[in-house]
Design a protein around this motif. Structure first.
Motif, PDB file in Angstrom:
ATOM      1  N   ASN A 166     -11.813  58.878  98.784  1.00 25.09           N
ATOM      2  CA  ASN A 166     -11.423  57.273  98.230  1.00 25.09           C
ATOM      3  C   ASN A 166     -11.367  57.874  96.702  1.00 25.09           C
ATOM      4  N   GLU A 167     -12.928  57.883  96.406  1.00 26.71           N
ATOM      5  CA  GLU A 167     -13.019  57.350  94.661  1.00 26.71           C
ATOM      6  C   GLU A 167     -12.669  57.876  94.073  1.00 26.71           C
ATOM      7  N   CYS A 168     -12.671  59.607  94.908  1.00 23.57           N
ATOM      8  CA  CYS A 168     -11.650  60.957  93.461  1.00 23.57           C
ATOM      9  C   CYS A 168     -10.349  60.281  93.277  1.00 23.57           C
ATOM     10  N   GLU A 169     -10.240  59.535  94.839  1.00 21.84           N
ATOM     11  CA  GLU A 169      -8.455  59.818  94.634  1.00 21.84           C
ATOM     12  C   GLU A 169      -8.443  57.941  93.371  1.00 21.84           C
ATOM     13  N   ALA A 170      -9.389  57.418  93.405  1.00 18.26           N
ATOM     14  CA  ALA A 170      -8.436  55.873  92.928  1.00 18.26           C
ATOM     15  C   ALA A 170      -9.042  56.390  91.346  1.00 18.26           C
ATOM     16  N   ALA A 171     -10.191  57.104  91.016  1.00 16.09           N
ATOM     17  CA  ALA A 171     -10.808  57.928  90.136  1.00 16.09           C
ATOM     18  C   ALA A 171      -9.471  58.567  89.005  1.00 16.09           C
ATOM     19  N   ILE A 172      -9.084  59.304  90.181  1.00 17.57           N
ATOM     20  CA  ILE A 172      -7.697  59.914  89.257  1.00 17.57           C
ATOM     21  C   ILE A 172      -6.433  59.114  89.074  1.00 17.57           C
ATOM     22  N   ASN A 173      -6.282  57.485  89.615  1.00 17.88           N
ATOM     23  CA  ASN A 173      -5.086  56.803  89.749  1.00 17.88           C
ATOM     24  C   ASN A 173      -5.634  55.841  87.805  1.00 17.88           C
ATOM     25  N   GLU A 174      -6.685  56.124  88.054  1.00 16.41           N
ATOM     26  CA  GLU A 174      -7.535  54.669  86.765  1.00 16.41           C
ATOM     27  C   GLU A 174      -7.029  55.639  85.860  1.00 16.41           C
ATOM     28  N   GLN A 175      -7.015  57.366  86.155  1.00 13.42           N
ATOM     29  CA  GLN A 175      -7.314  57.927  84.374  1.00 13.42           C
ATOM     30  C   GLN A 175      -5.240  57.539  84.227  1.00 13.42           C
ATOM     31  N   ILE A 176      -4.725  57.903  85.635  1.00 15.47           N
ATOM     32  CA  ILE A 176      -3.232  57.662  85.350  1.00 15.47           C
ATOM     33  C   ILE A 176      -2.554  56.756  84.507  1.00 15.47           C
ATOM     34  N   ASN A 177      -3.264  55.640  84.531  1.00 15.59           N
ATOM     35  CA  ASN A 177      -3.676  54.470  83.971  1.00 15.59           C
ATOM     36  C   ASN A 177      -3.451  54.498  82.323  1.00 15.59           C
ATOM     37  N   VAL A 178      -4.830  54.862  82.218  1.00 12.45           N
ATOM     38  CA  VAL A 178      -5.541  55.748  80.984  1.00 12.45           C
ATOM     39  C   VAL A 178      -4.137  56.387  80.168  1.00 12.45           C
ATOM     40  N   GLU A 179      -4.031  57.247  80.843  1.00  7.96           N
ATOM     41  CA  GLU A 179      -2.916  58.665  80.481  1.00  7.96           C
ATOM     42  C   GLU A 179      -1.736  57.391  79.974  1.00  7.96           C
ATOM     43  N   LYS A 195     -10.830  59.114  70.897  1.00  9.66           N
ATOM     44  CA  LYS A 195     -11.944  59.565  72.076  1.00  9.66           C
ATOM     45  C   LYS A 195     -12.983  58.848  73.305  1.00  9.66           C
ATOM     46  N   LEU A 196     -12.142  57.639  73.542  1.00  9.15           N
ATOM     47  CA  LEU A 196     -12.075  56.979  73.810  1.00  9.15           C
ATOM     48  C   LEU A 196     -11.072  57.554  75.594  1.00  9.15           C
ATOM     49  N   THR A 197      -9.895  58.075  75.733  1.00  8.17           N
ATOM     50  CA  THR A 197      -9.466  59.463  76.848  1.00  8.17           C
ATOM     51  C   THR A 197     -10.376  60.457  77.333  1.00  8.17           C
ATOM     52  N   ASN A 198     -11.322  61.080  76.175  1.00 10.37           N
ATOM     53  CA  ASN A 198     -11.872  61.873  76.574  1.00 10.37           C
ATOM     54  C   ASN A 198     -12.954  61.509  77.260  1.00 10.37           C
ATOM     55  N   GLU A 199     -13.408  59.957  77.040  1.00 14.88           N
ATOM     56  CA  GLU A 199     -14.511  59.411  77.694  1.00 14.88           C
ATOM     57  C   GLU A 199     -14.619  59.302  79.434  1.00 14.88           C
ATOM     58  N   LYS A 200     -13.834  58.831  79.636  1.00 11.01           N
ATOM     59  CA  LYS A 200     -12.098  58.419  81.137  1.00 11.01           C
ATOM     60  C   LYS A 200     -12.185  59.485  81.116  1.00 11.01           C
ATOM     61  N   LEU A 201     -12.196  60.692  80.786  1.00  7.30           N
ATOM     62  CA  LEU A 201     -11.580  62.101  81.530  1.00  7.30           C
ATOM     63  C   LEU A 201     -12.992  62.503  81.647  1.00  7.30           C
ATOM     64  N   LEU A 202     -14.640  62.331  80.949  1.00 10.96           N
ATOM     65  CA  LEU A 202     -15.805  62.736  81.725  1.00 10.96           C
ATOM     66  C   LEU A 202     -16.152  62.185  82.911  1.00 10.96           C
ATOM     67  N   ASN A 203     -16.178  60.820  82.687  1.00  9.26           N
ATOM     68  CA  ASN A 203     -16.932  60.174  83.745  1.00  9.26           C
ATOM     69  C   ASN A 203     -15.302  60.471  84.671  1.00  9.26           C
ATOM     70  N   LEU A 204     -14.863  60.695  84.461  1.00  8.17           N
ATOM     71  CA  LEU A 204     -13.846  61.156  86.083  1.00  8.17           C
ATOM     72  C   LEU A 204     -14.497  62.610  86.455  1.00  8.17           C
ATOM     73  N   HIS A 205     -14.430  63.402  86.341  1.00 12.34           N
ATOM     74  CA  HIS A 205     -15.477  64.740  86.222  1.00 12.34           C
ATOM     75  C   HIS A 205     -16.657  64.273  86.758  1.00 12.34           C
ATOM     76  N   CYS A 206     -17.610  62.977  85.911  1.00  9.54           N
ATOM     77  CA  CYS A 206     -18.570  62.566  87.254  1.00  9.54           C
ATOM     78  C   CYS A 206     -18.253  62.806  88.300  1.00  9.54           C
ATOM     79  N   VAL A 207     -17.262  61.828  88.417  1.00  9.33           N
ATOM     80  CA  VAL A 207     -17.105  61.545  89.706  1.00  9.33           C
ATOM     81  C   VAL A 207     -16.657  62.209  91.456  1.00  9.33           C
ATOM     82  N   ALA A 208     -16.166  63.794  90.753  1.00 10.69           N
ATOM     83  CA  ALA A 208     -15.418  64.392  90.874  1.00 10.69           C
ATOM     84  C   ALA A 208     -16.948  65.203  91.731  1.00 10.69           C
ATOM     85  N   ASP A 209     -17.589  65.572  90.365  1.00 16.12           N
ATOM     86  CA  ASP A 209     -19.149  66.396  90.471  1.00 16.12           C
ATOM     87  C   ASP A 209     -20.270  65.508  91.819  1.00 16.12           C
ATOM     88  N   ARG A 210     -19.980  64.498  91.360  1.00 15.67           N
ATOM     89  CA  ARG A 210     -20.419  63.202  92.249  1.00 15.67           C
ATOM     90  C   ARG A 210     -20.614  63.627  93.366  1.00 15.67           C
TER      91      ARG A 210
END
Length: 297
Positions: A129-142, A227-242
């Motif tokens: 569920n956290e990965c699903e929510a993180a993807i939705n947040e990244q959609i909003n960032v983009e 740079k902000l978008t890249n930071e959000k993508l790295l956070n998304l990657h961390c969520v998937a890795d976790r």
């Protein structure tokens, strides 16, 4: 208590042997059926269950076939290769290798059950569920980044600003960010998640700056946004890795991370060039460079 039936194995023998003239090599093969208890690690002779012929299971270091005979073939020459393989007739028993795959038993696990309710995804598997929510947040960032770039495009396309090269660059950037959002939406559906679009903030409509000028100010804003978008993508990657989701991490790396650092480098160079030319005539030359970029290709 009734004893279970003995485990029968189909044994496939493949070997080659020299004929009596020791010049010609012949290949022989034979399939027999025998109880599993008769099969040992090597050196034992056991009999076929259907024709009474006998043969030996050889250790890898052995080079001779100790005994093999039937009505059609009889020889005792040195063999050049012997291969013995066995297959289990009864799938409910352990294989000879000790590796057991019982798909119909494993399919009984609840995590592999196909949902029956229409509002639950049938494709979803190991997608937290956290990965699903993180993807939705990244959609909003983009989408927010796309909205800001679109506002920049509208500003530089005005008749009293008329920097067509910058307008073209920011329009293409807006379309690219929207494509990223749509790519994330497609991925969300592939994994069985649900796309939830959040609110988008209203971007500014004016980008003129008293000291820097509009071109440099807008480009610096674009660099910070990348740079902000890249930071959000790295956070998304961390969520998937976790959550131990290697497929999601691979998707982020393949589709976004490399492209993002390249965009940061490109816009950083534009900022450096605009700082050199100042607010005067050099901005027009820079704008013309952006306008005709790619024309030669």
């Amino acid at each position: 208590m009734q004893q279970p039936p003995p485990l029968l194995l189909h044994i496939n023998l493949h070997f080659s042997a020299l004929c009596k003239n020791k010049k010609n090599k012949k290949m022989f093969s034979k399939t027999v059926c025998a109880p599993a208890s008769a099969l040992t690690r090597g050196g034992d002779t056991f009999k076929s269950a259907f024709d009474g012929s006998s043969y030996s299971v050889l250790l890898p270091s052995s080079s001779k076939l100790k005994s093999f005979s039937n009505s059609a073939l009889s020889f005792s020459q040195r063999t050049t290769s012997v291969k013995v393989s066995a297959t289990n007739v009864d799938t409910d028993n352990f294989a000879l290798t000790g590796v057991v795959f019982q798909p119909f038993e494993e399919l009984k696990r609840e995590v592999l059950a196909v949902p029956m309710t229409p509002d639950v995804s049938m494709a979803r598997q190991k997608y937290s569920n956290e990965c699903e929510a993180a993807i939705n947040e990244q959609i909003n960032v983009e989408y927010n980044a796309s909205y800001v770039y679109h506002a920049m495009y509208a500003y530089f396309d005005r008749d009293n600003v008329a920097l067509k090269g910058l307008a073209k660059f920011f329009k293409e950037s807006s379309e690219e960010e929207r494509e990223h959002a749509e790519k994330l939406m497609e991925y969300q559906n592939i994994r069985g998640g649900r796309v939830k679009l959040h609110s988008i903030l209203m971007p500014p409509s004016e980008f003129d700056h008293f000291e820097k000028g509009d071109a440099l100010y807008a480009m610096e804003l674009a660099l910070s946004l990348e740079k902000l978008t890249n930071e959000k993508l790295l956070n998304l990657h961390c969520v998937a890795d976790r959550h131990n989701d290697p497929q999601m991490t691979e998707f982020i790396e393949r589709e976004f991370l490399s492209e993002q650092v390249e965009a940061i480098k490109k816009i950083a160079e534009y900022v450096a060039q605009l700082r050199r030319v100042g607010k005067g005539h050099g901005v027009w030359h820079f704008d013309q460079m952006l306008l005709h970029e790619g024309d030669a290709a």
